[in-house]
Design a protein around this motif. Structure first.
Motif, PDB file in Angstrom:
ATOM      1  N   GLY A 176      -3.990   1.772   5.769  1.00 39.29           N
ATOM      2  CA  GLY A 176      -3.780   0.336   5.633  1.00 39.29           C
ATOM      3  C   GLY A 176      -2.410  -0.024   5.135  1.00 39.29           C
ATOM      4  O   GLY A 176      -2.245  -0.948   4.336  1.00 39.29           O
ATOM      5  N   HIS A 206      -4.289 -14.762   3.085  1.00 36.75           N
ATOM      6  CA  HIS A 206      -5.309 -14.171   2.218  1.00 36.75           C
ATOM      7  C   HIS A 206      -5.740 -15.162   1.142  1.00 36.75           C
ATOM      8  O   HIS A 206      -6.861 -15.105   0.662  1.00 36.75           O
ATOM      9  N   ARG A 224     -14.881  -3.565   5.646  1.00 36.35           N
ATOM     10  CA  ARG A 224     -13.976  -4.700   5.480  1.00 36.35           C
ATOM     11  C   ARG A 224     -14.224  -5.334   4.119  1.00 36.35           C
ATOM     12  O   ARG A 224     -15.370  -5.531   3.706  1.00 36.35           O
ATOM     13  N   THR A 238      -1.867  -4.137  -1.116  1.00 40.50           N
ATOM     14  CA  THR A 238      -3.043  -3.717  -1.856  1.00 40.50           C
ATOM     15  C   THR A 238      -3.127  -4.530  -3.138  1.00 40.50           C
ATOM     16  O   THR A 238      -2.207  -5.286  -3.468  1.00 40.50           O
ATOM     17  N   GLY A 267      -0.154  -3.662   5.299  1.00 35.27           N
ATOM     18  CA  GLY A 267      -0.462  -4.810   4.461  1.00 35.27           C
ATOM     19  C   GLY A 267      -0.315  -4.439   3.006  1.00 35.27           C
ATOM     20  O   GLY A 267       0.205  -3.377   2.661  1.00 35.27           O
ATOM     21  N   GLY A 270      -8.736  -7.113   4.012  1.00 33.96           N
ATOM     22  CA  GLY A 270      -8.371  -5.714   4.147  1.00 33.96           C
ATOM     23  C   GLY A 270      -9.586  -4.826   4.338  1.00 33.96           C
ATOM     24  O   GLY A 270     -10.661  -5.266   4.752  1.00 33.96           O
ATOM     25  N   THR A 282       0.852  -1.187   0.000  1.00 33.46           N
ATOM     26  CA  THR A 282       0.000   0.000   0.000  1.00 33.46           C
ATOM     27  C   THR A 282       0.886   1.234   0.000  1.00 33.46           C
ATOM     28  O   THR A 282       1.702   1.418   0.901  1.00 33.46           O
ATOM     29  N   VAL A 326      -8.694  -1.538  -2.047  1.00 33.18           N
ATOM     30  CA  VAL A 326      -8.648  -2.396  -0.861  1.00 33.18           C
ATOM     31  C   VAL A 326      -7.200  -2.433  -0.401  1.00 33.18           C
ATOM     32  O   VAL A 326      -6.306  -2.813  -1.156  1.00 33.18           O
ATOM     33  N   THR A 327      -6.967  -2.015   0.829  1.00 31.96           N
ATOM     34  CA  THR A 327      -5.611  -1.955   1.366  1.00 31.96           C
ATOM     35  C   THR A 327      -5.542  -2.714   2.690  1.00 31.96           C
ATOM     36  O   THR A 327      -6.560  -3.142   3.238  1.00 31.96           O
ATOM     37  N   GLY A 328      -4.321  -2.849   3.186  1.00 35.75           N
ATOM     38  CA  GLY A 328      -4.136  -3.485   4.484  1.00 35.75           C
ATOM     39  C   GLY A 328      -4.372  -4.977   4.492  1.00 35.75           C
ATOM     40  O   GLY A 328      -4.623  -5.569   5.553  1.00 35.75           O
ATOM     41  N   ILE A 329      -4.275  -5.609   3.341  1.00 36.79           N
ATOM     42  CA  ILE A 329      -4.434  -7.063   3.282  1.00 36.79           C
ATOM     43  C   ILE A 329      -3.137  -7.705   3.760  1.00 36.79           C
ATOM     44  O   ILE A 329      -2.065  -7.444   3.220  1.00 36.79           O
TER      45      ILE A 329
END
Length: 456
Positions: A124, A199, A174, A129, A127, A158, A102, A143-146
């Protein structure tokens, strides 16, 4: 001057800078032939290093047969006209930080600006993206922080954020994936719980929720089978594919996929299949609100594949041979316009194709960004004619994007240069925009194009 006919599937090459559909060549029956112009200008930029997996495009040679001789139709651009004042677009690029991390900063370039702005990246950052990010009109969602692996027993999913480029970030919820909704300013987020520690683990309890870019819930959450791969949200539901295993965490990409079972239109509200399309794609190029572009499974491995386009409303499919100059091939995948019956592609000579393809055996890491002469073309497949044909520089790796309003095409020309091709005119100048390059990660490799408003 006409060049010699090189074979039964290649027609004469003309030196007119704008191609149109010419009369059939000997040995081709009543097939359409287009003309080719040479590009001699060289852009002398320092070669940068790009890490990107190469997908080599097969040569698509023209044979768009008709019932009679083709009438010369010069390219005219998309209908509606335009001017330099129509530069109402904004480019967003990760601004370094790695191909999946990210980004801490984003590079933003507005259509009327003279320089790139650096703005904070989305939350985020602990993790990864997923690219490409979704675009809905003037808004972008990511979507970030995965987490690459779950930490302390937490789920690996994420969070989705929506934003105007350069503006504040709005939390949507989420999510493991985000899709542009069929109405501007809205997004669908897909959420799931995971039974595994990564993931890529098996998702459970999958749902979809429609959200406004301002963070207001519009519909849902609604149950969505985890064993359904979503291609795109369109009017009436999701173009999607039921799969043998749960794959809600599968990276949402428009192309470069091989469906497992028939493509369907699935309505999340009723939970029912609205339509099953009578097609057998081996490769999906992408979907717009009205069309799905794909290549037949039976065409896999063939030297001369064609593009199939399915009308998502009627279910009717038409097959097109992409009109190329004699001796040319398509580089990478063709791209559907966001609106209307238009297909764009990048076209290069076989000599340039061999030059680009020579990089493939070496792998994707640490390779220079080769570039060569080529063309950008747009086919109006309802009228069956080329309406834009412009000479450009084409980078071996990088982006190829439409603006959301159909008015421009964005083509990577080098690690630091984008060509911005006006689609509304065949005579308007092509704009060149310089973007930064961070070590092995130039902005021209991954970028997003959204609409610019008076307040953005």
């Amino acid at each position: 001057m006409l060049s010699p006919v090189r074979g039964p599937l290649e027609g004469p090459s003309l030196t007119d800078p704008h191609s149109d559909l010419a009369r059939p060549a000997a040995g081709m029956g009543r097939c359409l032939v287009v003309r080719r112009a040479a590009l001699a200008e060289t852009i002398g930029y320092e070669l940068q290093m790009i890490r990107r997996t190469v997908l080599v495009a097969c040569a698509l040679v023209v044979c768009a047969c008709s019932s009679g001789p083709a009438r010369p139709m010069p390219p005219s651009g998309l209908p509606g006209g335009g001017s330099a004042a129509t530069d109402n677009w904004v480019i967003v690029a990760p601004g370094g930080g790695g191909p999946s991390n990210t980004p801490a900063r984003l590079d933003v370039f507005r259509g009327t600006a003279r320089a790139v702005s650096r703005v904070p990246g989305p939350p985020g950052r602990h993790g990864v993206t997923i690219y490409p990010w979704a675009v809905s009109g003037e808004y972008v969602a990511a979507v970030t922080g995965i987490l690459e692996s779950a930490r302390n027993g937490r789920p690996a999913g994420g969070v989705a954020f929506a934003f105007r480029p350069g503006g504040s970030y709005v939390r949507l919820g989420r999510a493991v994936a985000v899709f542009a909704a069929s109405q501007p300013g809205r997004f669908w987020i897909r959420s799931a719980r995971f039974g595994g520690s990564t993931h890529g683990g098996r998702p459970r309890h999958c749902t979809v929720t429609e959200m406004s870019a301002a963070g207001r819930r519009i519909a849902g959450p609604m149950a969505a089978p985890c064993a359904r791969w979503i291609i795109a949200a369109v009017p009436g539901g999701f173009v999607s594919v039921p799969t043998a295993t749960a794959n809600a965490a599968r990276i949402p990409q428009a192309g470069q996929v091989s469906p497992e079972t028939p493509v369907q239109l699935w309505d999340p509200v009723s939970g029912k299949i609205v339509r099953t399309y009578d097609i057998n794609p081996g490769w999906i190029y992408g979907a717009s609100g009205q069309y799905l572009a794909w290549r037949s499974r039976s065409a896999a491995g063939q030297q001369l594949p064609r593009v199939e386009i399915t009308n998502l409303s009627t279910g009717m499919t038409r097959r097109f041979a992409v009109p190329l100059y004699a001796g040319d091939v398509i580089w990478r995948d063709p791209v559907l316009a966001p609106q209307g019956p238009y297909l764009a592609w990048k076209e290069i000579s076989r000599a340039t194709f061999r030059k680009f393809s020579a990089e493939v055996p070496s792998g994707a890491g640490g390779l220079p960004a080769l570039r060569g002469p080529g063309r950008v073309k747009i086919l109006d497949f309802a009228a069956r004619r080329v309406i834009v044909d412009r000479a450009v520089r084409i980078g071996w790796a990088g982006g190829f994007r439409w603006s959301p309003d159909n008015r421009h095409l964005f083509v990577t020309a080098s690690p630091t240069l984008l060509h911005i091709v006006p689609t509304w005119s065949v005579a308007a100048p092509i704009r060149n925009v310089r973007l930064p390059s961070y070590h092995d990660e130039p902005d021209t490799q991954i970028f997003i194009v959204a609409l610019r408003t008076a307040s953005s």
